[in-house]
Design a protein around this motif. Structure first.
Motif, PDB file in Angstrom:
ATOM      1  N   GLN A   6     -63.853  18.009  -8.787  1.00 13.72           N
ATOM      2  CA  GLN A   6     -65.039  17.604  -9.518  1.00 13.72           C
ATOM      3  C   GLN A   6     -64.847  16.291 -10.268  1.00 13.72           C
ATOM      4  O   GLN A   6     -65.807  15.714 -10.737  1.00 13.72           O
ATOM      5  N   LYS A   7     -63.632  15.819 -10.377  1.00 13.98           N
ATOM      6  CA  LYS A   7     -63.392  14.584 -11.107  1.00 13.98           C
ATOM      7  C   LYS A   7     -64.025  13.400 -10.382  1.00 13.98           C
ATOM      8  O   LYS A   7     -63.957  13.290  -9.165  1.00 13.98           O
ATOM      9  N   SER A   8     -64.631  12.493 -11.170  1.00 12.20           N
ATOM     10  CA  SER A   8     -65.006  11.210 -10.603  1.00 12.20           C
ATOM     11  C   SER A   8     -63.776  10.321 -10.622  1.00 12.20           C
ATOM     12  O   SER A   8     -62.781  10.606 -11.299  1.00 12.20           O
ATOM     13  N   ALA A   9     -63.831   9.222  -9.891  1.00 14.31           N
ATOM     14  CA  ALA A   9     -62.673   8.339  -9.807  1.00 14.31           C
ATOM     15  C   ALA A   9     -62.234   7.860 -11.192  1.00 14.31           C
ATOM     16  O   ALA A   9     -61.046   7.779 -11.492  1.00 14.31           O
ATOM     17  N   GLY A  10     -63.208   7.551 -12.054  1.00 11.44           N
ATOM     18  CA  GLY A  10     -62.885   7.043 -13.379  1.00 11.44           C
ATOM     19  C   GLY A  10     -62.126   8.028 -14.244  1.00 11.44           C
ATOM     20  O   GLY A  10     -61.397   7.629 -15.158  1.00 11.44           O
ATOM     21  N   ASP A  11     -62.268   9.315 -13.964  1.00  9.38           N
ATOM     22  CA  ASP A  11     -61.591  10.338 -14.758  1.00  9.38           C
ATOM     23  C   ASP A  11     -60.079  10.337 -14.546  1.00  9.38           C
ATOM     24  O   ASP A  11     -59.339  10.945 -15.315  1.00  9.38           O
ATOM     25  N   TRP A  12     -59.630   9.654 -13.496  1.00 13.75           N
ATOM     26  CA  TRP A  12     -58.195   9.633 -13.213  1.00 13.75           C
ATOM     27  C   TRP A  12     -57.454   8.581 -14.030  1.00 13.75           C
ATOM     28  O   TRP A  12     -56.225   8.576 -14.058  1.00 13.75           O
ATOM     29  N   TRP A 109     -60.893   0.832 -11.001  1.00 10.82           N
ATOM     30  CA  TRP A 109     -62.002  -0.109 -10.955  1.00 10.82           C
ATOM     31  C   TRP A 109     -63.106   0.401 -10.036  1.00 10.82           C
ATOM     32  O   TRP A 109     -62.831   1.028  -9.009  1.00 10.82           O
ATOM     33  N   ASP A 110     -64.342   0.116 -10.416  1.00 14.90           N
ATOM     34  CA  ASP A 110     -65.506   0.547  -9.648  1.00 14.90           C
ATOM     35  C   ASP A 110     -66.043  -0.630  -8.849  1.00 14.90           C
ATOM     36  O   ASP A 110     -66.644  -1.556  -9.404  1.00 14.90           O
ATOM     37  N   LYS A 111     -65.831  -0.605  -7.544  1.00 14.53           N
ATOM     38  CA  LYS A 111     -66.295  -1.682  -6.667  1.00 14.53           C
ATOM     39  C   LYS A 111     -67.626  -1.345  -6.000  1.00 14.53           C
ATOM     40  O   LYS A 111     -68.052  -2.037  -5.078  1.00 14.53           O
ATOM     41  N   GLY A 112     -68.279  -0.309  -6.474  1.00 14.62           N
ATOM     42  CA  GLY A 112     -69.562   0.078  -5.894  1.00 14.62           C
ATOM     43  C   GLY A 112     -69.370   1.087  -4.775  1.00 14.62           C
ATOM     44  O   GLY A 112     -69.427   2.298  -4.994  1.00 14.62           O
ATOM     45  N   ALA A 113     -69.137   0.593  -3.580  1.00 12.26           N
ATOM     46  CA  ALA A 113     -68.935   1.482  -2.433  1.00 12.26           C
ATOM     47  C   ALA A 113     -67.534   2.075  -2.408  1.00 12.26           C
ATOM     48  O   ALA A 113     -67.254   2.975  -1.617  1.00 12.26           O
ATOM     49  N   ALA A 114     -66.657   1.577  -3.251  1.00 14.05           N
ATOM     50  CA  ALA A 114     -65.277   2.037  -3.263  1.00 14.05           C
ATOM     51  C   ALA A 114     -64.727   1.984  -4.685  1.00 14.05           C
ATOM     52  O   ALA A 114     -65.310   1.349  -5.568  1.00 14.05           O
ATOM     53  N   ALA A 115     -63.607   2.643  -4.887  1.00  9.39           N
ATOM     54  CA  ALA A 115     -62.856   2.557  -6.140  1.00  9.39           C
ATOM     55  C   ALA A 115     -61.486   1.982  -5.835  1.00  9.39           C
ATOM     56  O   ALA A 115     -60.970   2.124  -4.724  1.00  9.39           O
ATOM     57  N   VAL A 116     -60.909   1.326  -6.822  1.00  8.83           N
ATOM     58  CA  VAL A 116     -59.542   0.831  -6.706  1.00  8.83           C
ATOM     59  C   VAL A 116     -58.711   1.512  -7.789  1.00  8.83           C
ATOM     60  O   VAL A 116     -58.981   1.367  -8.983  1.00  8.83           O
ATOM     61  N   GLY A 136     -65.778   5.056  -0.655  1.00  4.62           N
ATOM     62  CA  GLY A 136     -66.553   6.244  -0.991  1.00  4.62           C
ATOM     63  C   GLY A 136     -66.311   6.806  -2.368  1.00  4.62           C
ATOM     64  O   GLY A 136     -67.007   7.737  -2.794  1.00  4.62           O
ATOM     65  N   ALA A 137     -65.340   6.258  -3.095  1.00  3.68           N
ATOM     66  CA  ALA A 137     -65.003   6.799  -4.411  1.00  3.68           C
ATOM     67  C   ALA A 137     -65.609   5.991  -5.557  1.00  3.68           C
ATOM     68  O   ALA A 137     -65.402   6.318  -6.724  1.00  3.68           O
ATOM     69  N   GLY A 138     -66.361   4.936  -5.251  1.00  2.00           N
ATOM     70  CA  GLY A 138     -66.950   4.106  -6.293  1.00  2.00           C
ATOM     71  C   GLY A 138     -68.283   4.650  -6.780  1.00  2.00           C
ATOM     72  O   GLY A 138     -68.660   5.785  -6.488  1.00  2.00           O
ATOM     73  N   GLY A 139     -68.979   3.828  -7.549  1.00  2.00           N
ATOM     74  CA  GLY A 139     -70.280   4.223  -8.047  1.00  2.00           C
ATOM     75  C   GLY A 139     -70.249   5.173  -9.217  1.00  2.00           C
ATOM     76  O   GLY A 139     -71.221   5.895  -9.477  1.00  2.00           O
ATOM     77  N   PHE A 140     -69.139   5.162  -9.982  1.00  2.00           N
ATOM     78  CA  PHE A 140     -69.023   6.084 -11.113  1.00  2.00           C
ATOM     79  C   PHE A 140     -69.353   5.419 -12.444  1.00  2.00           C
ATOM     80  O   PHE A 140     -69.208   6.014 -13.504  1.00  2.00           O
TER      81      PHE A 140
END
Length: 272
Positions: A6-12, A109-116, A136-140
């Motif tokens: 359930q975590k979004s990428a930013g939660d990491w 980092w949130d790149k929109g369509a992806a996360a870094v 697929g992990a961006g947009g958070f």
């Protein structure tokens, strides 16, 4: 669905990935040197009686950390890409021994369509940072992060050829990165490649050897290294290192068939 899923990428961001003690022998360090292109005549890289451990060997010791983040479900390990790498050397690695490594997630980092995702590994000898691009992990709703730096201008003042061996990936994978795309043509075909590709970290490390030789310094005197993985390299290929600067600070790129394989790279060597 579990709490991890359930975590979004930013939660990491800032998550502790644990501490591991990793042991190695002189034999491991020598195999590594050979796997990134050291010659049999470079005795202080391949002969245990005179051995100096290449600083980039550290990256094989710490490879478990980005793998750990993927295993915990932060991103899809089938589609995530190794975007870039940084290494800062704090002290020379001993010829053999055990190293306690502490890993954590840095920025996300949130790149929109992806996360870094940045994965940082620290110990008394080095600090290494992986940058992992996860589609697929961006947009958070996070910050986009720094932009890609501009490349150097003008003609390089240093050039050198990087000649890879046909069996280079077969040798390098013995150091721990056993991903099938580096050995199995069928696995390489799944990701759209005509044959197995070289490990990005092998290519980046290998480029520092001819670069150091041209700069008149020893590759084991590397203090800092960073680079972006721009395109695949294949074992047996020859590419050109194009560099601007000197041992105190050199920007470089690795180019094959007119296309950058490694871009935005930078290295610093100690001069003796």
């Amino acid at each position: 669905m579990t709490a991890v899923e359930q975590k979004s990428a930013g939660d990491w961001r800032g998550v502790d990935l644990g501490t591991r003690t990793v042991s190695y022998t002189e034999r491991d360090a020598i195999i590594y040197a050979l796997a990134v292109g050291a010659q049999a005549t470079e005795l202080d890289l391949v002969f245990e009686e005179q051995l100096r451990v290449l600083p980039t060997f550290a990256l094989t010791l710490a490879q478990w950390a980005p793998d750990e983040l993927g295993t915990r479900g932060a991103f899809d390990t089938k589609t995530a890409l190794h975007g870039s790498q940084e290494l800062k050397v704090l002290a020379p690695l001993p010829r053999s021994g055990s190293v306690e490594l502490k890993a954590s997630v840095g920025e996300v980092w949130d790149k929109g369509a992806a996360a870094v995702f940045e994965v940082k590994v620290e110990c008394e000898y080095f600090v290494a940072t992986w940058s992992l691009f996860a589609p697929g992990a961006g947009g958070f709703g996070g910050e986009r992060g720094p932009s890609k730096p501009a490349g150097p201008e003008g003609e390089p003042n240093v050039t050198a050829d990087l000649v890879t061996a046909a069996n280079q990936t077969a040798l390098y994978r013995l150091l721990g990165d056993m991903h099938h795309i580096h050995i199995d043509p069928a696995a390489a075909a799944v990701i759209g490649q005509p044959r197995p590709i070289m490990h990005g970290l092998c290519t980046l490390a290998a480029s520092t050897l001819p670069l150091a030789r041209e700069l008149g310094v020893h590759p084991a005197d590397l203090l800092e290294l960073q680079g972006r993985f721009a395109a695949p390299m294949f074992p047996g290929d020859t590419a050109q290192v194009r560099a601007w600067g000197d041992a105190d600070g050199v920007d470089f790129e690795l180019v094959r068939d007119g296309k950058a394989v490694i871009s935005g790279a930078h290295a610093v060597f100690a001069k003796k």
